[in-house]
Design a protein around this motif. Structure first.
Motif, PDB file in Angstrom:
ATOM      1  N   GLU A  76      41.498  56.235  13.366  1.00 24.49           N
ATOM      2  CA  GLU A  76      40.913  55.963  12.049  1.00 24.49           C
ATOM      3  C   GLU A  76      41.405  54.636  11.487  1.00 24.49           C
ATOM      4  O   GLU A  76      40.640  53.913  10.832  1.00 24.49           O
ATOM      5  N   GLU A  77      42.684  54.290  11.754  1.00 26.89           N
ATOM      6  CA  GLU A  77      43.256  53.065  11.197  1.00 26.89           C
ATOM      7  C   GLU A  77      43.231  51.898  12.176  1.00 26.89           C
ATOM      8  O   GLU A  77      43.681  50.794  11.838  1.00 26.89           O
ATOM      9  N   HIS A  78      42.725  52.147  13.390  1.00 24.23           N
ATOM     10  CA  HIS A  78      42.623  51.097  14.409  1.00 24.23           C
ATOM     11  C   HIS A  78      43.998  50.486  14.714  1.00 24.23           C
ATOM     12  O   HIS A  78      44.169  49.255  14.760  1.00 24.23           O
ATOM     13  N   ARG A  79      44.966  51.349  14.918  1.00 21.52           N
ATOM     14  CA  ARG A  79      46.320  50.885  15.236  1.00 21.52           C
ATOM     15  C   ARG A  79      46.694  51.428  16.616  1.00 21.52           C
ATOM     16  O   ARG A  79      46.817  52.636  16.804  1.00 21.52           O
ATOM     17  N   PHE A  80      46.851  50.499  17.583  1.00 21.66           N
ATOM     18  CA  PHE A  80      47.118  50.908  18.953  1.00 21.66           C
ATOM     19  C   PHE A  80      48.271  50.087  19.529  1.00 21.66           C
ATOM     20  O   PHE A  80      48.543  48.962  19.082  1.00 21.66           O
ATOM     21  N   ALA A  81      48.902  50.668  20.499  1.00 21.78           N
ATOM     22  CA  ALA A  81      49.995  49.959  21.164  1.00 21.78           C
ATOM     23  C   ALA A  81      49.462  48.726  21.855  1.00 21.78           C
ATOM     24  O   ALA A  81      48.449  48.783  22.573  1.00 21.78           O
ATOM     25  N   PRO A  82      50.099  47.590  21.664  1.00 17.90           N
ATOM     26  CA  PRO A  82      49.593  46.354  22.284  1.00 17.90           C
ATOM     27  C   PRO A  82      49.778  46.380  23.794  1.00 17.90           C
ATOM     28  O   PRO A  82      50.634  47.080  24.331  1.00 17.90           O
ATOM     29  N   LEU A  83      48.935  45.596  24.461  1.00 19.42           N
ATOM     30  CA  LEU A  83      49.051  45.464  25.911  1.00 19.42           C
ATOM     31  C   LEU A  83      50.277  44.613  26.233  1.00 19.42           C
ATOM     32  O   LEU A  83      50.534  43.588  25.579  1.00 19.42           O
ATOM     33  N   THR A  84      51.012  45.044  27.225  1.00 21.32           N
ATOM     34  CA  THR A  84      52.220  44.313  27.614  1.00 21.32           C
ATOM     35  C   THR A  84      52.073  43.591  28.939  1.00 21.32           C
ATOM     36  O   THR A  84      52.856  42.679  29.235  1.00 21.32           O
ATOM     37  N   ARG A  85      51.077  44.006  29.740  1.00 20.39           N
ATOM     38  CA  ARG A  85      50.851  43.338  31.021  1.00 20.39           C
ATOM     39  C   ARG A  85      49.372  43.380  31.368  1.00 20.39           C
ATOM     40  O   ARG A  85      48.668  44.349  31.025  1.00 20.39           O
ATOM     41  N   LEU A  86      48.922  42.360  32.044  1.00 20.48           N
ATOM     42  CA  LEU A  86      47.551  42.313  32.566  1.00 20.48           C
ATOM     43  C   LEU A  86      47.626  42.281  34.086  1.00 20.48           C
ATOM     44  O   LEU A  86      48.564  41.727  34.668  1.00 20.48           O
ATOM     45  N   PHE A  87      46.610  42.837  34.716  1.00 24.78           N
ATOM     46  CA  PHE A  87      46.590  42.863  36.176  1.00 24.78           C
ATOM     47  C   PHE A  87      46.114  41.519  36.710  1.00 24.78           C
ATOM     48  O   PHE A  87      45.200  40.897  36.165  1.00 24.78           O
ATOM     49  N   TRP A  88      46.744  41.112  37.801  1.00 23.80           N
ATOM     50  CA  TRP A  88      46.462  39.790  38.359  1.00 23.80           C
ATOM     51  C   TRP A  88      46.437  39.877  39.878  1.00 23.80           C
ATOM     52  O   TRP A  88      47.202  40.627  40.494  1.00 23.80           O
ATOM     53  N   ARG A  89      45.541  39.099  40.475  1.00 25.77           N
ATOM     54  CA  ARG A  89      45.509  38.938  41.932  1.00 25.77           C
ATOM     55  C   ARG A  89      45.095  37.504  42.220  1.00 25.77           C
ATOM     56  O   ARG A  89      44.277  36.934  41.478  1.00 25.77           O
ATOM     57  N   GLU A  90      45.643  36.964  43.263  1.00 27.06           N
ATOM     58  CA  GLU A  90      45.357  35.570  43.603  1.00 27.06           C
ATOM     59  C   GLU A  90      43.847  35.372  43.745  1.00 27.06           C
ATOM     60  O   GLU A  90      43.191  36.035  44.559  1.00 27.06           O
ATOM     61  N   ALA A  91      43.302  34.452  42.952  1.00 32.96           N
ATOM     62  CA  ALA A  91      41.864  34.205  42.966  1.00 32.96           C
ATOM     63  C   ALA A  91      41.453  33.180  44.008  1.00 32.96           C
ATOM     64  O   ALA A  91      40.282  33.106  44.380  1.00 32.96           O
ATOM     65  N   ASN A  92      42.398  32.353  44.490  1.00 29.89           N
ATOM     66  CA  ASN A  92      42.089  31.325  45.487  1.00 29.89           C
ATOM     67  C   ASN A  92      42.996  31.493  46.703  1.00 29.89           C
ATOM     68  O   ASN A  92      43.885  30.671  46.968  1.00 29.89           O
ATOM     69  N   PRO A  93      42.801  32.550  47.472  1.00 29.87           N
ATOM     70  CA  PRO A  93      43.674  32.783  48.627  1.00 29.87           C
ATOM     71  C   PRO A  93      43.352  31.808  49.758  1.00 29.87           C
ATOM     72  O   PRO A  93      42.309  31.150  49.775  1.00 29.87           O
ATOM     73  N   ARG A  94      44.266  31.747  50.715  1.00 28.58           N
ATOM     74  CA  ARG A  94      44.065  30.902  51.897  1.00 28.58           C
ATOM     75  C   ARG A  94      43.233  31.649  52.939  1.00 28.58           C
ATOM     76  O   ARG A  94      43.396  32.853  53.135  1.00 28.58           O
ATOM     77  N   PHE A  95      42.329  30.919  53.588  1.00 22.29           N
ATOM     78  CA  PHE A  95      41.438  31.529  54.571  1.00 22.29           C
ATOM     79  C   PHE A  95      41.743  31.055  55.997  1.00 22.29           C
ATOM     80  O   PHE A  95      40.868  31.088  56.870  1.00 22.29           O
ATOM     81  N   ASP A  96      42.987  30.641  56.235  1.00 19.73           N
ATOM     82  CA  ASP A  96      43.340  30.179  57.576  1.00 19.73           C
ATOM     83  C   ASP A  96      43.325  31.318  58.581  1.00 19.73           C
ATOM     84  O   ASP A  96      43.013  31.108  59.761  1.00 19.73           O
ATOM     85  N   SER A  97      43.677  32.519  58.134  1.00 20.62           N
ATOM     86  CA  SER A  97      43.655  33.678  59.026  1.00 20.62           C
ATOM     87  C   SER A  97      43.585  34.935  58.158  1.00 20.62           C
ATOM     88  O   SER A  97      43.832  34.883  56.945  1.00 20.62           O
ATOM     89  N   LEU A  98      43.292  36.059  58.820  1.00 17.22           N
ATOM     90  CA  LEU A  98      43.233  37.326  58.083  1.00 17.22           C
ATOM     91  C   LEU A  98      44.594  37.701  57.524  1.00 17.22           C
ATOM     92  O   LEU A  98      44.705  38.220  56.408  1.00 17.22           O
ATOM     93  N   ASN A  99      45.645  37.412  58.273  1.00 16.86           N
ATOM     94  CA  ASN A  99      46.994  37.771  57.809  1.00 16.86           C
ATOM     95  C   ASN A  99      47.372  36.976  56.569  1.00 16.86           C
ATOM     96  O   ASN A  99      47.946  37.524  55.610  1.00 16.86           O
ATOM     97  N   LEU A 100      47.072  35.671  56.575  1.00 16.24           N
ATOM     98  CA  LEU A 100      47.378  34.869  55.392  1.00 16.24           C
ATOM     99  C   LEU A 100      46.526  35.303  54.190  1.00 16.24           C
ATOM    100  O   LEU A 100      47.005  35.301  53.056  1.00 16.24           O
ATOM    101  N   LEU A 101      45.282  35.651  54.458  1.00 18.41           N
ATOM    102  CA  LEU A 101      44.409  36.121  53.382  1.00 18.41           C
ATOM    103  C   LEU A 101      44.989  37.372  52.740  1.00 18.41           C
ATOM    104  O   LEU A 101      45.099  37.465  51.503  1.00 18.41           O
ATOM    105  N   ILE A 102      45.375  38.333  53.560  1.00 14.72           N
ATOM    106  CA  ILE A 102      45.942  39.575  53.033  1.00 14.72           C
ATOM    107  C   ILE A 102      47.267  39.307  52.326  1.00 14.72           C
ATOM    108  O   ILE A 102      47.556  39.874  51.262  1.00 14.72           O
ATOM    109  N   GLU A 103      48.051  38.391  52.889  1.00 16.16           N
ATOM    110  CA  GLU A 103      49.346  38.066  52.276  1.00 16.16           C
ATOM    111  C   GLU A 103      49.161  37.490  50.877  1.00 16.16           C
ATOM    112  O   GLU A 103      49.875  37.861  49.935  1.00 16.16           O
ATOM    113  N   ASP A 104      48.181  36.580  50.721  1.00 13.98           N
ATOM    114  CA  ASP A 104      47.961  35.979  49.410  1.00 13.98           C
ATOM    115  C   ASP A 104      47.409  37.011  48.412  1.00 13.98           C
ATOM    116  O   ASP A 104      47.767  37.004  47.230  1.00 13.98           O
TER     117      ASP A 104
END
Length: 845
Positions: free
Chosen positions: A302-330
């Motif tokens: 009713e009062e629009h009072r909520f616990a603030p976010l403390t973390r956002l989810f992140w994943r590498e958006a520009n991974p390396r494509f030299d190999s599948l292993n490096l891609l998964i690692e990034d």
């Protein structure tokens, strides 16, 4: 390679604005205004449905030639497009766009897609202005990750109030019921169909077209209730006054958990629109599973009072494509800042790791270009929601063609055609729609499919057909339009229902049939549920007397005009419906009329007037066919008829205008009485007395019907001439001739013809040609029987002598006048008695 350090571009303080606040604060409307104020721009949305909705609004402002819609499954991109509406995954990162907005940016904390939102929040910027739209809980993260952003907090336009728990049958109109499983959604919708006439259904598994159709049905007021999953919380602008939670926990793909307060508020915030207040609550009467808000949750919402976010989810958006292993690692690398967190393993990464473990598949991925293309294939969304194992097999099959270039056109066309089947139940259609969405996504990739535009058009057409069919199934199963109309118009008071009768006799409430009139009797629609029947009958009881009075007046006018009435099975019908029945009257030709019992409630005057109109119609209807018989009946009542003539005429009326000459009493009539018969049209034949006009089919049918009223078991008039008799009795107006019967006027014609031949013959014996009799349908045996009845005798020819040749002889006939019985001999006179006993007898007399 992983990003080293996240920094805000120089000058960002003047270009980035975070507009934060609860639902119904006009954030999206503001973003649309700012988009249209710039020379170019783009907005990223969390749902394809929202992108499509805003696309239509911007097209109305800027014109369709300058607006693009880009989603994973649909791409409308004119050559000169300057404004783009996209899903977040498809949002372009172009330096030439003057304006960029991110809607529902707090979804950066979503475990499944949060990393995509976080990447756009950190890196996607407009040249002149960037706008971040989201919940107020995002404010600490914006301050930490985008320190130069201007933060604007907007208040909610309307008030949101907790209304407590209500039973489903007590939920007010214009409400949304939120459930968290398909089974519960269906159960709620089925119960609302029973109680309130039905509900629209909105689920994440539905296609956008189906969701739009269901929402449009609700918005148009065809139904007053909406049953939805938590997908309703993502920006759907609905005219909802109350949100009822059927549960407060859900399975999030990993575990069954209680909703967070922010999630509750996101859903509850759909109640109320613009300055109109809304309420939220829970459903009661669900046994041990009754959901309940805690006091702290109610206060927070009713009062629009909520616990603030403390973390956002992140994943590498520009991974390396030299190999599948490096891609998964990034892709599995840890985030570079403490405000960011590694998300749970998403479906695309799970598919990538599974296929990388397959030696044959891994061996087919070589080089940067191949690894990048393979990652694009693994990023195909799992629209079918079948899990990583099944989805990986589907991606592996696609990769077999993609590794060599393009998917085969025949393969894509065949896969699309196999799904083009709008039959089946709700679950079957949902499965096909999920599958066709995968192919719509594939067909949008310009480097995957040859003839991309053609394949994309085919997949969209199939999705549209399947969506239309699914909408029809949902409406058919969960919407009872009749009950919806009844409840909307009357609530529970039948006297408020606007009832009318259609041209076909259907009883309508707002053009929705609730039953029909059979004659003047109301019959409830057989498809009506038992819970509706009482209300329908009450509505008919309240309104139909006036409507029936109008129909009675129309019937009386039709009777006077002889329009639409007929006699069927001893009853009077009007436009195919019985309105009265005939009963025996004082005489056979004068039946009485009894009105249909449904008219018993008519006022006395209306009954009398209607009866008089029907009697006038019946008299006119019988006048022409039965007029000759009625004249016979009137002549029998004349004073000068005499007993012999009166008896003969009455017997002819009872016989339908036919009387056998033998035993008729004709020989007892004098000259004036015979003249009376002639004036009445009675013909005296060798075998029968008959009235030719009474032998017509219409007259015979009417006479047979009236005779049946008095219990006479006559055979119906035959349909063909002459009939073959199955019993010993001939139909009325016919004479039995062996196994056949012939109408008496035709019998008279054949006998008269035979006598004319006899009188013209040179000798006593003559040949009677049966050709005329055969043309009437008589067999030779039946004709011979007729001749014998008429006094003719047959003489068969002699057989040819042995060894003789020649034509066979023909039978010859002669006539002998039938013998008339001699009158009884007068009694011989008895001589007078003499003696003592005679004298005693005389004294006693």
């Amino acid at each position: 390679m992983a990003s080293p350090l996240l920094r805000s571009p120089r000058g960002e303080r003047n270009t980035v604005k975070a507009v934060l606040g609860p639902t119904n604060t006009g954030k999206t409307h503001l973003a649309i205004e700012r988009l249209c104020a710039h020379s170019s721009g783009a907005i990223g949305f969390p749902l394809r449905l929202l992108a499509r909705e805003v696309y239509d609004r911007v097209c109305a402002i800027k014109g369709p030639n300058q607006v693009a819609l880009i989603t994973g499954e649909e791409r409308i991109e004119p050559k000169d497009a300057r404004w783009h509406l996209c899903t977040m995954e498809a949002l372009p990162s172009r330096p030439d766009l003057a304006f960029v907005a991110l809607d529902e940016a707090q979804l950066s904390a979503d475990p499944e897609r949060g990393h995509v939102f976080t990447d756009r929040l950190l890196h996607t910027r407009g040249r002149e202005e960037t706008m971040l739209l989201g919940s107020a809980t995002l404010e600490p993260m914006v301050k930490a990750l985008v320190p130069g952003a201007e933060i604007v907090t907007r208040p909610r336009f309307s008030t949101l109030t907790h209304a407590g728990a209500k039973k489903l049958s007590r939920i007010p109109p214009r409400s949304a019921i939120v459930a968290f499983s398909a089974e519960q959604v269906y159960a709620m919708a089925e119960m609302l169909r029973r109680f309130r006439g039905g509900a629209a259904v909105v689920m994440g598994a539905l296609s956008p077209q189906t969701r739009n159709a269901q929402v449009a049905m609700y918005q148009a007021g065809e139904v007053d209730y909406l049953v939805a999953t938590d997908a309703i919380g993502m920006g759907l602008n609905l005219d909802v006054e109350h949100v009822a939670f059927a549960g407060l926990s859900k399975y999030d793909g990993h575990r069954h958990r209680r909703l967070t307060t922010a999630e509750m508020a996101q859903i509850a915030g759909r109640a109320g629109r613009h300055h109109k207040d809304g309420t939220f609550g829970t459903l009661a009467g669900m046994g041990a599973h009754n959901p309940e808000f805690t006091d702290e949750e109610v206060y927070a919402i009713e009062e629009h009072r909520f616990a603030p976010l403390t973390r956002l989810f992140w994943r590498e958006a520009n991974p390396r494509f030299d190999s599948l292993n490096l891609l998964i690692e990034d892709l599995e690398s840890p985030p570079p800042r403490p405000e960011l967190a590694t998300p749970p393993q998403a479906i695309d990464l799970a598919v990538l790791k599974r296929l990388a473990e397959d030696p044959e598949t891994a061996a087919s991925v070589r080089g940067r270009g191949s690894v990048a293309r393979f990652w694009q294939a693994c990023s195909l969304p799992d629209f079918r929601q079948q899990g990583a194992e099944t989805h990986a097999r589907f991606v592996a099959r696609l990769w077999q063609d993609l590794r060599h270039g393009y998917l085969g056109a025949d393969y894509v066309a065949q896969a699309i055609a196999q799904l083009d089947n709008p039959s089946g139940d709700i679950d079957t259609l949902q499965g096909r729609i999920s599958a066709i969405r995968s192919w719509s996504y594939i067909a949008q990739r310009p480097d995957w499919v040859l003839a991309r535009e053609e394949m994309a058009a085919r997949s969209r057409a199939v999705e549209t057909r399947l969506s239309d069919a699914l909408h029809a199934r949902l409406t058919e199963r969960f919407v009872n339009r009749r009950t919806t109309v009844l409840m909307r118009k009357a609530g529970g008071d039948a006297s408020l229902l606007p009832v009318r009768v259609g041209d076909s006799g259907a009883v309508l409430v707002d053009d929705e049939p609730i039953g029909h009139l059979e004659g003047f009797r109301f019959v409830v629609d057989p498809l009506a549920r038992a819970t509706d029947r009482k209300l329908l009958l009450a509505a008919a009881e309240r309104h139909l007397p006036a409507l029936i009075s109008q129909r009675v007046q129309a019937l009386a006018m039709a009777a006077k005009a002889a329009d639409g009435l007929a006699l069927q099975d001893s009853g009077i019908v009007w436009n195919g419906q019985p309105v009265a029945r005939l009963e025996p009257g004082k005489a056979l030709l004068d039946p009485r009329i009894r009105l249909d019992p449904a008219l018993d409630r008519l006022p006395v005057k209306e009954r009398v007037d209607l009866l008089a109109a029907l009697e006038g119609w019946l008299s006119a209807h019988l006048a022409k066919p039965l007029g000759p018989l009625r004249r016979l009946a009137e002549a029998s009542r004349a004073e000068g008829s005499g007993p012999a003539l009166r008896a003969l005429l009455l017997h002819m009326v009872d016989g339908g205008g036919v009387l056998a000459r033998e035993g008729s009493g004709l020989d007892k009539l004098d000259g004036p009485q015979r003249e009376t018969l002639r004036r009445l049209g009675v013909r005296v034949g060798p075998l029968d007395l008959f009235l030719p006009q009474a032998l017509r089919p219409a007259a015979m049918r009417l006479w047979s019907m009236l005779a049946a009223l008095r219990g006479h078991r006559h055979l119906p008039p035959p349909d063909r001439m002459p009939p073959v008799l199955e019993g010993k009795t001939a139909p009325p107006g016919y004479r039995r001739l062996g196994t056949q019967a012939l109408r008496v006027d035709l019998v008279d014609r054949l006998v008269q013809d035979a006598h004319k031949r006899r009188l013209a013959a040179p000798s006593r014996r003559l040949y009677l040609d049966p050709a005329v009799a055969r043309s009437m349908g008589l067999s030779t045996a039946s004709y011979a029987a007729l001749m014998r009845l008429s006094g003719f005798r047959v003489h068969m020819p002699r057989s040819l002598a042995e060894g003789a040749f020649g034509p066979p002889g023909v039978p010859l006939w002669d006539w002998r006048m039938p013998r008339v019985a001699d009158p009884p001999a007068p009694a011989k006179p008895v001589p007078p008695a003499t003696g003592a006993f005679a004298a005693l007898a005389e004294l006693m007399r």
